[in-house]
Design a protein around this motif. Sequence first.
Motif, PDB file in Angstrom:
ATOM      1  N   PHE A 190       0.641   4.285   0.896  1.00 13.63           N
ATOM      2  CA  PHE A 190       0.617   5.151   2.142  1.00 13.63           C
ATOM      3  C   PHE A 190       1.457   4.266   2.928  1.00 13.63           C
ATOM      4  O   PHE A 190       2.404   5.115   3.981  1.00 13.63           O
ATOM      5  N   GLY A 234      -5.859  -0.678   7.913  1.00 10.45           N
ATOM      6  CA  GLY A 234      -5.690   0.620   7.458  1.00 10.45           C
ATOM      7  C   GLY A 234      -5.618   1.862   8.636  1.00 10.45           C
ATOM      8  O   GLY A 234      -4.793   2.710   8.525  1.00 10.45           O
ATOM      9  N   VAL A 243      -3.549  10.041  -1.383  1.00 11.95           N
ATOM     10  CA  VAL A 243      -3.083   9.273  -0.288  1.00 11.95           C
ATOM     11  C   VAL A 243      -1.912   9.858   0.064  1.00 11.95           C
ATOM     12  O   VAL A 243      -1.581  10.188   1.288  1.00 11.95           O
ATOM     13  N   PRO A 302       0.846  -1.321   0.079  1.00 10.22           N
ATOM     14  CA  PRO A 302      -0.004  -0.004  -0.070  1.00 10.22           C
ATOM     15  C   PRO A 302       0.711   1.241   0.008  1.00 10.22           C
ATOM     16  O   PRO A 302       1.916   1.241   0.806  1.00 10.22           O
ATOM     17  N   LEU A 327      -6.508  -3.107  -1.215  1.00 11.11           N
ATOM     18  CA  LEU A 327      -5.527  -2.070  -1.058  1.00 11.11           C
ATOM     19  C   LEU A 327      -6.344  -0.588  -1.168  1.00 11.11           C
ATOM     20  O   LEU A 327      -6.127   0.128  -0.086  1.00 11.11           O
ATOM     21  N   SER A 339      -7.929  -0.370   2.278  1.00  9.27           N
ATOM     22  CA  SER A 339      -7.122  -0.245   3.438  1.00  9.27           C
ATOM     23  C   SER A 339      -6.633   1.515   3.322  1.00  9.27           C
ATOM     24  O   SER A 339      -6.439   2.305   4.314  1.00  9.27           O
ATOM     25  N   ALA A 340      -6.568   2.124   2.127  1.00  7.06           N
ATOM     26  CA  ALA A 340      -6.402   3.372   1.896  1.00  7.06           C
ATOM     27  C   ALA A 340      -7.259   4.126   2.346  1.00  7.06           C
ATOM     28  O   ALA A 340      -7.335   5.267   2.990  1.00  7.06           O
ATOM     29  N   PHE A 381      -7.417   4.194   6.173  1.00  5.40           N
ATOM     30  CA  PHE A 381      -6.303   4.787   6.484  1.00  5.40           C
ATOM     31  C   PHE A 381      -6.611   6.457   6.454  1.00  5.40           C
ATOM     32  O   PHE A 381      -6.360   7.253   7.412  1.00  5.40           O
ATOM     33  N   LEU A 382      -7.391   7.055   5.555  1.00  8.40           N
ATOM     34  CA  LEU A 382      -7.876   8.378   5.367  1.00  8.40           C
ATOM     35  C   LEU A 382      -9.117   8.575   6.258  1.00  8.40           C
ATOM     36  O   LEU A 382      -9.437   9.547   6.279  1.00  8.40           O
TER      37      LEU A 382
END
Lengths: 311, 303
Positions: free
Chosen positions: A145, B254, A253, A143, B234, B237-238, B241-242
Amino acid sequence: MTRYIIRRLLYSIIVLFGVTLLVFFTLRLSGDPVQLLLREGNPTPEDIEALREALRLDRPLYQQYFSFIGNAVTGDFGKSLRYKTPAFNEVMSRMPATITLAVAAYLFALLVAIPTGILSAVRRGGFTDFASRLVSLAGLSIPSFWLGLMLILVFGVKLKWLPVSGRGEGFAGRLEALVLPAVSLGMIYAGTLTRLLRSSMLEVLNTDYIRTARSKGLQERLVLTRHALRNALIPVVTLAGLQIGFLLGGAVVIEVVFSWPGVGRLVVDSINNRDYPVVQAAVTILAVVLIASSLIVDILYSVIDPRIRYS
Amino acid sequence: MASTTPEQALQIGAQPKRQFRYRLAGRFLREPSAVFAGVVLAVLVLAAVAAPLLAPYNPNATDLRARNIPPAWQRAGSSAHWLGTDPVGRDILSRIIYGARVSLSVGLIVTALAAMIGVLVGLLAGYYEGWIDEVVMRLADLFLAFPFILLAITIIAVLGSGLTNLILVLVITGWVQYARLVRGLVYSIKRNQYVEAALVAGAVDRRVILRHILPNTLAPVVVLATLQVAFVLLTESALNFLGLGVNPTIPTWGSMVNEGRLYIYNAWWVITFPGVAIMLAVLSINMLGDWLRDVFDPTLRVV
């Protein structure tokens, strides 16, 4: 050719129309902008009505949409609710940072993919091939990030070689600040590109003209660069149009991870602050950039490779 | 001598199938990357299914006396927390085990829904052509023109975050790939003589599509779906994450990375291990997808 370009242009306009429709209505569905504007204080119903009229939000939705389109064409997306400046200016002031990041990431990806892809194809089945396949698979699977944070951890926190956030000052400072974000963003595309280049290189190396070039005694280096690589790069160019979208999306991101002052981070911040004019402006402008650049890539592509016939 | 009983005839007929299955298993075991992928995925599925049994702690139990404990092999580490604890004293290993639930279920549900919708739309567009085809393809262009994650962010911003909306967003943006793939396949399959023969024999469209065309599109669809699981994982999880994913009380890989971001200077393990989990999961799915592609369609093999 001209017909193709015109057709392609028309499609682009239709797609752009769809994008604005999507952006306008999804954002309008999410709540009354007037309520958002008057969040603070204790507005009376009269205040709300007055503002609604002042912003001309009392008209039917389709009229609002057409005036949104009409204004958008002239670059008027209304004022940012947060900064009180025109949303268009907010977005455009961050555009250079995003474009710099995307271009640097793409260059990094090419820099990694071209030599690795060639080596991998030429020494097929060998250790180099194995290693490069492993790395490109990893590039596809990490990933972005998290890769960014790991790079920050190693090069920023432990080794203290490179800055970990912002754009930096001065030319050298800016260049230093660009390295980690560009590598994190570029790594994913490096994986895709390496795989693509490897397989197209393998295909090209099997062709008759390569055998001819070799049999007439041409140096291997020239065979590879002049004859093979040029043709092997064609799918890479095809993919470039699609990758602009992935790069701009990925930038969102990465910009958050590195506090990079670009459009992506502006979008995320504006969503969190419910600053919808800025979100509308940013998404529309990004879509314009994207559609325009994929149009250009497609047209260039048909110029580079005349074998492509468009119906 | 010459006569074979019906049972024998059946057995003879069944033989190639069984052989193929054995050969498939043999090929799987001979490919180290496929075995690696299979083992990792089996472990992850086990973790997701049996999370309450496997996790040493409640994933949300905070312990302010045990904040930011490094992993067990570090000097300040403790064997009570193998992978250490996060800034509010939650056990990282337990959270990773529970995090597998969200990632795997979102990955599978989204892929299944997107594949079903996409295949159906692709079948219709490819079979009937005409305006259905035109509409579907322009819609597909629209979705492709839009940076995927930006679209997801915009929709989440409107609908609000949460598991259902996360799945919805990923399905809305995910069906396009299948529709395009299947449409292209149907274009060529329907020109085969057996399709014509079926139509001449009086089969209705539905039967032709489901019995004669659909089965021939499945192998590429399975390969695409496998690789899409990796992509969905992916993106999921992004988004987590945000902070645009599921409810923050549910541990996800994430969001774990996001929560550890501010402590990168003194607690590297908080962001490192969840990321390793994401990477291993995506890597194995990609490897499995590559392997499946090689098996189903050797002509596509990236030799």
